[in-house]
Design a protein around this motif. Sequence first.
Motif, PDB file in Angstrom:
ATOM      1  N   PHE A   4      78.023  62.609  74.819  1.00  0.00           N
ATOM      2  CA  PHE A   4      79.106  62.161  73.956  1.00  0.00           C
ATOM      3  C   PHE A   4      80.250  63.161  74.053  1.00  0.00           C
ATOM      4  O   PHE A   4      80.064  64.344  73.752  1.00  0.00           O
ATOM      5  N   ILE A   5      81.407  62.704  74.499  1.00  0.00           N
ATOM      6  CA  ILE A   5      82.597  63.542  74.547  1.00  0.00           C
ATOM      7  C   ILE A   5      83.492  63.098  73.395  1.00  0.00           C
ATOM      8  O   ILE A   5      83.838  61.919  73.288  1.00  0.00           O
ATOM      9  N   VAL A   6      83.856  64.032  72.533  1.00  0.00           N
ATOM     10  CA  VAL A   6      84.620  63.701  71.333  1.00  0.00           C
ATOM     11  C   VAL A   6      85.875  64.574  71.287  1.00  0.00           C
ATOM     12  O   VAL A   6      85.784  65.804  71.278  1.00  0.00           O
ATOM     13  N   THR A   7      87.043  63.946  71.241  1.00  0.00           N
ATOM     14  CA  THR A   7      88.279  64.716  71.103  1.00  0.00           C
ATOM     15  C   THR A   7      88.629  64.867  69.621  1.00  0.00           C
ATOM     16  O   THR A   7      88.222  64.058  68.790  1.00  0.00           O
ATOM     17  N   CYS A  30      82.667  68.761  72.728  1.00  0.00           N
ATOM     18  CA  CYS A  30      83.800  68.685  71.810  1.00  0.00           C
ATOM     19  C   CYS A  30      85.061  69.211  72.486  1.00  0.00           C
ATOM     20  O   CYS A  30      85.049  70.306  73.054  1.00  0.00           O
ATOM     21  N   ILE A  31      86.127  68.440  72.398  1.00  0.00           N
ATOM     22  CA  ILE A  31      87.422  68.890  72.898  1.00  0.00           C
ATOM     23  C   ILE A  31      88.355  69.022  71.701  1.00  0.00           C
ATOM     24  O   ILE A  31      88.646  68.040  71.021  1.00  0.00           O
ATOM     25  N   SER A  32      88.783  70.235  71.451  1.00  0.00           N
ATOM     26  CA  SER A  32      89.699  70.475  70.329  1.00  0.00           C
ATOM     27  C   SER A  32      90.409  71.800  70.553  1.00  0.00           C
ATOM     28  O   SER A  32      90.045  72.575  71.431  1.00  0.00           O
ATOM     29  N   ARG A  33      91.407  72.041  69.734  1.00  0.00           N
ATOM     30  CA  ARG A  33      92.161  73.292  69.864  1.00  0.00           C
ATOM     31  C   ARG A  33      91.397  74.480  69.304  1.00  0.00           C
ATOM     32  O   ARG A  33      91.659  75.624  69.665  1.00  0.00           O
ATOM     33  N   THR A  34      90.451  74.212  68.411  1.00  0.00           N
ATOM     34  CA  THR A  34      89.656  75.285  67.805  1.00  0.00           C
ATOM     35  C   THR A  34      88.175  74.918  67.830  1.00  0.00           C
ATOM     36  O   THR A  34      87.810  73.742  67.841  1.00  0.00           O
ATOM     37  N   GLU A  35      87.322  75.935  67.831  1.00  0.00           N
ATOM     38  CA  GLU A  35      85.887  75.707  67.757  1.00  0.00           C
ATOM     39  C   GLU A  35      85.463  75.566  66.299  1.00  0.00           C
ATOM     40  O   GLU A  35      86.237  75.860  65.385  1.00  0.00           O
ATOM     41  N   ALA A  48      69.893  70.347  69.539  1.00  0.00           N
ATOM     42  CA  ALA A  48      70.825  69.534  70.329  1.00  0.00           C
ATOM     43  C   ALA A  48      71.687  70.435  71.202  1.00  0.00           C
ATOM     44  O   ALA A  48      71.830  71.632  70.945  1.00  0.00           O
ATOM     45  N   GLU A  49      72.242  69.853  72.236  1.00  0.00           N
ATOM     46  CA  GLU A  49      73.139  70.601  73.120  1.00  0.00           C
ATOM     47  C   GLU A  49      74.582  70.329  72.709  1.00  0.00           C
ATOM     48  O   GLU A  49      74.990  69.176  72.556  1.00  0.00           O
ATOM     49  N   LEU A  50      75.340  71.412  72.544  1.00  0.00           N
ATOM     50  CA  LEU A  50      76.723  71.299  72.117  1.00  0.00           C
ATOM     51  C   LEU A  50      77.592  72.208  72.966  1.00  0.00           C
ATOM     52  O   LEU A  50      77.272  73.380  73.180  1.00  0.00           O
ATOM     53  N   SER A  51      78.703  71.656  73.454  1.00  0.00           N
ATOM     54  CA  SER A  51      79.665  72.431  74.228  1.00  0.00           C
ATOM     55  C   SER A  51      81.042  72.246  73.615  1.00  0.00           C
ATOM     56  O   SER A  51      81.377  71.153  73.145  1.00  0.00           O
ATOM     57  N   PHE A  52      81.840  73.309  73.605  1.00  0.00           N
ATOM     58  CA  PHE A  52      83.213  73.243  73.126  1.00  0.00           C
ATOM     59  C   PHE A  52      84.168  73.522  74.273  1.00  0.00           C
ATOM     60  O   PHE A  52      83.978  74.450  75.047  1.00  0.00           O
ATOM     61  N   LEU A  53      85.193  72.697  74.365  1.00  0.00           N
ATOM     62  CA  LEU A  53      86.257  72.910  75.335  1.00  0.00           C
ATOM     63  C   LEU A  53      87.554  73.000  74.543  1.00  0.00           C
ATOM     64  O   LEU A  53      87.992  72.032  73.931  1.00  0.00           O
ATOM     65  N   GLN A  54      88.146  74.182  74.504  1.00  0.00           N
ATOM     66  CA  GLN A  54      89.373  74.382  73.740  1.00  0.00           C
ATOM     67  C   GLN A  54      90.582  73.959  74.566  1.00  0.00           C
ATOM     68  O   GLN A  54      90.923  74.599  75.561  1.00  0.00           O
ATOM     69  N   PHE A  85      82.834  58.285  75.519  1.00  0.00           N
ATOM     70  CA  PHE A  85      84.039  59.100  75.379  1.00  0.00           C
ATOM     71  C   PHE A  85      84.796  58.595  74.158  1.00  0.00           C
ATOM     72  O   PHE A  85      85.297  57.469  74.147  1.00  0.00           O
ATOM     73  N   ILE A  86      84.854  59.414  73.113  1.00  0.00           N
ATOM     74  CA  ILE A  86      85.484  59.016  71.859  1.00  0.00           C
ATOM     75  C   ILE A  86      86.853  59.678  71.751  1.00  0.00           C
ATOM     76  O   ILE A  86      86.958  60.896  71.538  1.00  0.00           O
ATOM     77  N   ASN A  87      87.891  58.869  71.913  1.00  0.00           N
ATOM     78  CA  ASN A  87      89.271  59.354  71.811  1.00  0.00           C
ATOM     79  C   ASN A  87      89.695  59.345  70.344  1.00  0.00           C
ATOM     80  O   ASN A  87      90.253  58.367  69.848  1.00  0.00           O
ATOM     81  N   ASN A  88      89.418  60.454  69.675  1.00  0.00           N
ATOM     82  CA  ASN A  88      89.665  60.548  68.233  1.00  0.00           C
ATOM     83  C   ASN A  88      90.922  61.342  67.894  1.00  0.00           C
ATOM     84  O   ASN A  88      91.546  61.107  66.859  1.00  0.00           O
ATOM     85  N   ALA A  89      91.313  62.277  68.743  1.00  0.00           N
ATOM     86  CA  ALA A  89      92.451  63.142  68.437  1.00  0.00           C
ATOM     87  C   ALA A  89      93.720  62.318  68.233  1.00  0.00           C
ATOM     88  O   ALA A  89      94.006  61.397  69.004  1.00  0.00           O
ATOM     89  N   GLY A  90      94.473  62.656  67.188  1.00  0.00           N
ATOM     90  CA  GLY A  90      95.703  61.921  66.918  1.00  0.00           C
ATOM     91  C   GLY A  90      96.531  62.638  65.869  1.00  0.00           C
ATOM     92  O   GLY A  90      96.055  63.561  65.205  1.00  0.00           O
ATOM     93  N   MET A  91      97.771  62.209  65.717  1.00  0.00           N
ATOM     94  CA  MET A  91      98.659  62.809  64.712  1.00  0.00           C
ATOM     95  C   MET A  91      99.557  61.748  64.119  1.00  0.00           C
ATOM     96  O   MET A  91      99.987  60.817  64.808  1.00  0.00           O
ATOM     97  N   VAL A  92      99.805  61.853  62.806  1.00  0.00           N
ATOM     98  CA  VAL A  92     100.657  60.876  62.118  1.00  0.00           C
ATOM     99  C   VAL A  92     102.126  61.312  62.134  1.00  0.00           C
ATOM    100  O   VAL A  92     103.027  60.483  62.022  1.00  0.00           O
TER     101      VAL A  92
END
Length: 252
Positions: A4-7, A30-35, A48-54, A85-92
């Motif tokens: 599961f790739i989650v932004t 996980c893809i995000s600006r912060t861990e 579980a296996e977890l990876s962070f990509l900043q 692949f969950i495209n969750n990142a967004g801004m209002v």
Amino acid sequence: MKYFIVTGASKGLGEATVQQLLKKGNHVICISRTENEKLEELANANGAELSFLQEDLTKHERITGIVQYLLSKIEEDNMLEEVYFINNAGMVDPIKPAGKADDKMITKAIHLNLLTPILITNEFIRLTESWNCKKVIINISSGAANRPIHGWNTYCSTKAGLDMFTKTVGLEQGQAASPTTILSFSPGIMDTEMQGVIRNSDKEDFDNIETFKTYYEEGQLRSPFFVAEKLLELILSTNVENGRVYDIKEFV
């Protein structure tokens, strides 16, 4: 192994989704600006296996390379069963009527809300065309895709564009030999940081601000954990219609 790739995974709906995915047999990226240290602790506790990509996903020139890197690692797994692949990142932001918004902020929002998911989807489908496993792309939409809201011209437009992109790609994948399933999911109003941004905007920029303050004060905002639960029930099922736009209201 399920991947599961989650932004946008460090907070809000993204964080709540990852929390529920951290189970043995799942590898969550996980893809995000912060861990998020809490997610790392939960992953260790649950085996579980977890990876962070900043990464800053508003930088659209990096998107293709990110997808290539992640999928090359996943492809090495001989036990691969499913990939999501969950495209969750967004801004209002920008919450401004046309003529008052900053052009750099408009560009940033268009990149994150619309261009980034398009580029991700394009590269994902290209690279996994021959993969004989379950492949699902989830685009997080909004009710704003279906109606104009004062001050939200950029947000409404990007979410409407994302829904149409989803419908079109779903149509195209109906003809693929090893199709990717793609869907949009509208989560409704949630108690997230984005709602805080909305409530703190100026009334002259957003004339419906009092309504959103009332949602919060009267406890009408759904918890991200509840919404994530319904989202995962949907995407892990076998009843997903390719290219469809789903709404949380269908499941409550």
